[in-house]
Design an enzyme around this catalytic site. Sequence first.
Site, PDB file in Angstrom:
ATOM      1  N   GLY A   1     133.507 -36.911  18.871  1.00 12.70           N
ATOM      2  CA  GLY A   1     132.542 -35.873  19.241  1.00 12.70           C
ATOM      3  C   GLY A   1     131.126 -36.195  18.783  1.00 12.70           C
TER       4      GLY A   1
ATOM      5  N   ASP B   1     144.085 -43.778  26.326  1.00 13.79           N
ATOM      6  CA  ASP B   1     143.455 -43.388  25.070  1.00 13.79           C
ATOM      7  C   ASP B   1     144.238 -42.217  24.458  1.00 13.79           C
ATOM      8  OD1 ASP B   1     141.437 -43.441  23.121  1.00 13.79           O
ATOM      9  OD2 ASP B   1     140.201 -41.983  24.209  1.00 13.79           O
TER      10      ASP B   1
END
Length: 311
Positions: free
Chosen positions: A181, A82
């Site tokens: 987030g 990632d």
Amino acid sequence: MPLVTSTEMFKKAYEGGYAIGAFNVNNMEIIQGITEAAKEENAPLILQVSSGARKYANHTYLMKLIEAAIIETDLPICVHLDHGDTFELCKSCIDGGFTSVMIDGSHHSFEDNIKLTRQVVEYAHDHGVVVEGELGRLEGVEDDVKVSAEDASYTNPAQVQEFVQRTGVDSLAIAIGTSHGAYKFKPGTKPQLRFDILEEVERLLPGFPIVLHGASSVIPEFVEMINAHGGNMPDAIGVPEDMLRRAASMAVCKINIDSDLRLAMTGTIRKYFAENPSHFDPRQYLKPARAAIKEMVRHKLIDVLGCNGKA
Ligand code: G3H
Ligand code: 13P
Ligand code: ZN
């Protein structure tokens, strides 16, 4: 079953109008929670490892844990890097057995992004590994690097054909308003994504798999659990599930989820300690945390991604 690339998964997902869940993994309990849910729901999986995860848990430990998950589940599992940010990191993951890597050149100029991505694609394809590129820049925090709202930018559809053609990438992450987030949208505003950009990209790249980063829903149940037990995340807001379902029915074949795993784990552990303040055996609090991840992932597989029964 050996580790697989995402090629076959994406082909079926595109045709079937669903998406594969790409879940970030950092330790054994997270891997077990995700893979146990996928086994029970017979879902294909992408387990993704960030450079931070690799630094935290060590490449070999993560690979061996994933190998164990394959033995236990017999599922098609793809191991993906990632947000790789250098050729060297991508090469190290390819050499170390990953079947897919992301090279995130989105913070470079268009030409430099193409150059770096092409270099990774050449090495990866020579080793039977697939590559995800990124065009456009997401707001939020990755690996301690914060991209502010001013520096974030939507993907320009006019660039996607040239980028895919010149780099040879196998999938493309685009920026349509999601962010990394737990604070994705301003409190009090209605979450919105640029589906018009996704539609245009889909039109320009028919059949080509698109990736959605920053796709946690920031599940309110876990935010409330954190806030009810000493935490302070009142403004946490994620991507509504109906938007994810809509993206999955379109060209989006991979939906990235990390924050929801973190929230499920942290909320459950905070609650556990509030109710059992004298306990100190990690197995006692990691067991419910793992179970919470499993049920949360099951919900995603069935109700959001639609990839249950597709392994
Ligand atoms: O996109 C970022 C992922 O949530 C990984 O986060 O770099 O803190 O492991 P991390
Ligand atoms: P979230 O922070 O929304 O879970 O996004 C994760 C991600 O995009 C990993 O690459
Ligand atoms: Zn991401």
